[in-house]
Design a protein around this motif. Structure first.
Motif, PDB file in Angstrom:
ATOM      1  N   SER A 242       0.829  -1.198   0.000  1.00  0.00           N
ATOM      2  CA  SER A 242       0.000   0.000   0.000  1.00  0.00           C
ATOM      3  C   SER A 242       0.863   1.247   0.000  1.00  0.00           C
ATOM      4  N   ALA A 243       0.462   2.239  -0.789  1.00  0.00           N
ATOM      5  CA  ALA A 243       1.198   3.498  -0.846  1.00  0.00           C
ATOM      6  C   ALA A 243       0.954   4.349   0.394  1.00  0.00           C
ATOM      7  N   ASP A 244      -0.077   4.018   1.155  1.00  0.00           N
ATOM      8  CA  ASP A 244      -0.468   4.861   2.291  1.00  0.00           C
ATOM      9  C   ASP A 244      -0.133   4.272   3.654  1.00  0.00           C
ATOM     10  N   ARG A 245       0.194   2.978   3.699  1.00  0.00           N
ATOM     11  CA  ARG A 245       0.429   2.358   5.005  1.00  0.00           C
ATOM     12  C   ARG A 245       1.617   1.416   4.913  1.00  0.00           C
ATOM     13  N   ALA A 246       2.730   1.818   5.507  1.00  0.00           N
ATOM     14  CA  ALA A 246       3.966   1.047   5.435  1.00  0.00           C
ATOM     15  C   ALA A 246       3.769  -0.348   6.021  1.00  0.00           C
ATOM     16  N   GLY A 247       4.330  -1.342   5.334  1.00  0.00           N
ATOM     17  CA  GLY A 247       4.270  -2.713   5.815  1.00  0.00           C
ATOM     18  C   GLY A 247       2.961  -3.417   5.532  1.00  0.00           C
ATOM     19  N   SER A 248       2.055  -2.764   4.814  1.00  0.00           N
ATOM     20  CA  SER A 248       0.752  -3.355   4.514  1.00  0.00           C
ATOM     21  C   SER A 248       0.516  -3.410   3.013  1.00  0.00           C
ATOM     22  N   THR A 249      -0.324  -4.333   2.605  1.00  0.00           N
ATOM     23  CA  THR A 249      -0.760  -4.389   1.221  1.00  0.00           C
ATOM     24  C   THR A 249      -2.134  -3.719   1.110  1.00  0.00           C
ATOM     25  N   TYR A 250      -2.571  -3.497  -0.118  1.00  0.00           N
ATOM     26  CA  TYR A 250      -3.918  -2.973  -0.313  1.00  0.00           C
ATOM     27  C   TYR A 250      -4.957  -3.965   0.197  1.00  0.00           C
ATOM     28  N   ASN A 251      -4.687  -5.265   0.066  1.00  0.00           N
ATOM     29  CA  ASN A 251      -5.585  -6.270   0.626  1.00  0.00           C
ATOM     30  C   ASN A 251      -5.742  -6.099   2.130  1.00  0.00           C
ATOM     31  N   ASP A 252      -4.651  -5.767   2.806  1.00  0.00           N
ATOM     32  CA  ASP A 252      -4.703  -5.543   4.254  1.00  0.00           C
ATOM     33  C   ASP A 252      -5.630  -4.385   4.593  1.00  0.00           C
ATOM     34  N   VAL A 253      -5.570  -3.338   3.780  1.00  0.00           N
ATOM     35  CA  VAL A 253      -6.434  -2.170   3.997  1.00  0.00           C
ATOM     36  C   VAL A 253      -7.900  -2.572   3.859  1.00  0.00           C
ATOM     37  N   LEU A 254      -8.217  -3.361   2.824  1.00  0.00           N
ATOM     38  CA  LEU A 254      -9.581  -3.827   2.627  1.00  0.00           C
ATOM     39  C   LEU A 254     -10.019  -4.726   3.779  1.00  0.00           C
ATOM     40  N   TRP A 255      -9.159  -5.636   4.193  1.00  0.00           N
ATOM     41  CA  TRP A 255      -9.487  -6.553   5.294  1.00  0.00           C
ATOM     42  C   TRP A 255      -9.810  -5.772   6.566  1.00  0.00           C
ATOM     43  N   ASP A 256      -9.009  -4.788   6.884  1.00  0.00           N
ATOM     44  CA  ASP A 256      -9.243  -3.984   8.086  1.00  0.00           C
ATOM     45  C   ASP A 256     -10.546  -3.197   7.987  1.00  0.00           C
ATOM     46  N   LEU A 257     -10.859  -2.723   6.788  1.00  0.00           N
ATOM     47  CA  LEU A 257     -12.114  -1.996   6.598  1.00  0.00           C
ATOM     48  C   LEU A 257     -13.309  -2.923   6.808  1.00  0.00           C
ATOM     49  N   LEU A 258     -13.238  -4.128   6.296  1.00  0.00           N
ATOM     50  CA  LEU A 258     -14.312  -5.089   6.500  1.00  0.00           C
ATOM     51  C   LEU A 258     -14.429  -5.482   7.972  1.00  0.00           C
ATOM     52  N   ILE A 259     -13.300  -5.617   8.650  1.00  0.00           N
ATOM     53  CA  ILE A 259     -13.325  -5.878  10.097  1.00  0.00           C
ATOM     54  C   ILE A 259     -14.084  -4.757  10.807  1.00  0.00           C
ATOM     55  N   GLY A 260     -13.833  -3.509  10.394  1.00  0.00           N
ATOM     56  CA  GLY A 260     -14.536  -2.371  10.984  1.00  0.00           C
ATOM     57  C   GLY A 260     -16.037  -2.448  10.755  1.00  0.00           C
ATOM     58  N   ILE A 261     -16.454  -2.838   9.548  1.00  0.00           N
ATOM     59  CA  ILE A 261     -17.878  -2.986   9.248  1.00  0.00           C
ATOM     60  C   ILE A 261     -18.488  -4.070  10.116  1.00  0.00           C
ATOM     61  N   TYR A 262     -17.788  -5.184  10.233  1.00  0.00           N
ATOM     62  CA  TYR A 262     -18.292  -6.295  11.058  1.00  0.00           C
ATOM     63  C   TYR A 262     -18.441  -5.864  12.512  1.00  0.00           C
ATOM     64  N   GLN A 263     -17.431  -5.188  13.034  1.00  0.00           N
ATOM     65  CA  GLN A 263     -17.480  -4.788  14.431  1.00  0.00           C
ATOM     66  C   GLN A 263     -18.621  -3.804  14.690  1.00  0.00           C
ATOM     67  N   ARG A 264     -18.752  -2.796  13.842  1.00  0.00           N
ATOM     68  CA  ARG A 264     -19.778  -1.780  14.052  1.00  0.00           C
ATOM     69  C   ARG A 264     -21.188  -2.309  13.826  1.00  0.00           C
ATOM     70  N   SER A 265     -21.306  -3.384  13.061  1.00  0.00           N
ATOM     71  CA  SER A 265     -22.627  -3.959  12.833  1.00  0.00           C
ATOM     72  C   SER A 265     -22.997  -4.992  13.901  1.00  0.00           C
ATOM     73  N   GLY A 266     -22.100  -5.229  14.856  1.00  0.00           N
ATOM     74  CA  GLY A 266     -22.393  -6.130  15.974  1.00  0.00           C
ATOM     75  C   GLY A 266     -22.128  -7.588  15.718  1.00  0.00           C
ATOM     76  N   ARG A 267     -21.403  -7.917  14.646  1.00  0.00           N
ATOM     77  CA  ARG A 267     -21.176  -9.329  14.291  1.00  0.00           C
ATOM     78  C   ARG A 267     -20.263 -10.041  15.283  1.00  0.00           C
ATOM     79  N   PHE A 268     -19.449  -9.325  16.045  1.00  0.00           N
ATOM     80  CA  PHE A 268     -18.509  -9.956  16.936  1.00  0.00           C
ATOM     81  C   PHE A 268     -19.070 -10.127  18.360  1.00  0.00           C
ATOM     82  N   GLU A 269     -20.264  -9.701  18.594  1.00  0.00           N
ATOM     83  CA  GLU A 269     -20.835  -9.769  19.948  1.00  0.00           C
ATOM     84  C   GLU A 269     -21.351 -11.167  20.255  1.00  0.00           C
TER      85      GLU A 269
END
Length: 269
Positions: A242-269
């Motif tokens: 990724s050009a914006d986050r050292a040590g990460s790929t663009y896939n990592d950025v997408l994965w983290d974004l999806l994790i955020g969606i899951y968490q905010r939607s209550g999927r981890f409760e």
């Protein structure tokens, strides 16, 4: 296949001229999108399925303005090397025909890229949702422990990013039991969230590492592909650094974004 032949292969040139710059531009557009921020903020109200469907529409909407005239001309010259989808439920406007104009080719290319984006996110959601179900049921994880384990298990999705098309088909067939390619919109987010399309628990293993509990797929050796016939095995553009986050790929950025969606939607409760 020699380095010279690899560099000259139309598939390699398409990646260089079209797929990679579109991927980089797409992630930059996603990062700055106020719609993305709004979706994250409202995920608790909308729920997981509705948020993912809205996210898919956002992902698709970012594609068209990224396609340049140079990309269209490149794709026009190498269109025989592009895998176009056409017919019944598939995007009937995607296949450009035998002798398309540049305008017709642009429409086809944009349709293909929208499908590629939707399919890439769908694969990530399939990995995440299936691993989430495994971690909840078999490992008994909930809350922050579940989130942290899944966030650190991004290799699940990344493991599909360096395979030849036919190898990926074989890998996904092994993991899901479906035959042929995983195709969008024949399969969509509703199939994944509803459980109709799922990677079963026996395809996962969990192990303790220095960074905590991690989940990965069971070992499976994909078949060898004759690259001289089928072309080079290209690394998915989203698996580049990724050009914006050292040590990460663009896939990592997408994965983290999806994790955020899951968490905010209550999927981890």
């Amino acid at each position: 296949m020699t380095a010279v032949a690899l560099a000259a292969h139309p598939k390699s040139l398409l990646y260089e001229k079209v797929y990679v710059p579109v991927t980089v531009g797409w992630f930059a557009a996603l990062k700055s999108s106020p719609v993305k921020d709004e979706l994250l903020a409202n995920a608790g109200e909308y729920g997981l399925r509705r948020t993912l469907e809205a996210f898919n529409e956002l992902c698709r909407s970012l594609v068209d303005e990224l396609v340049t005239e140079e990309m269209v001309r490149s794709a026009h010259g190498w269109r025989e090397a592009i895998l176009w989808m056409d017919g019944d439920w598939r995007h009937s406007d995607e296949a450009p025909g035998p002798d398309p104009t540049l305008a017709q080719l642009r429409m086809s290319l944009e349709a293909k890229l929208r499908r590629n984006i939707s399919l890439g996110v769908l694969e990530a959601v399939l990995c995440l949702e299936s691993a989430c179900e495994f971690a909840r049921r078999d490992l008994g994880l909930r809350g922050d422990a579940l989130r942290d384990t899944l966030q650190g298990s991004r290799q699940l999705y990344a493991s599909l990013a360096v395979l030849h098309d036919k190898q990926e088909r074989e890998r996904l067939s092994f993991l899901t039991g479906i035959s042929g390619y995983l195709e969008y919109p024949a399969y969509n987010y509703s199939h994944v969230i509803g459980g109709e399309l799922r990677i079963p628990a026996e395809k996962f293993v969990a192990a303790r590492t220095a960074d905590g509990l991690r989940i990965r797929f069971v070992r499976h050796q994909v078949g060898r592909i004759d690259e001289a016939v089928d072309g080079p095995a290209m690394r998915c553009p989203a698996h580049r650094p990724s050009a914006d986050r050292a040590g990460s790929t663009y896939n990592d950025v997408l994965w983290d974004l999806l994790i955020g969606i899951y968490q905010r939607s209550g999927r981890f409760e």
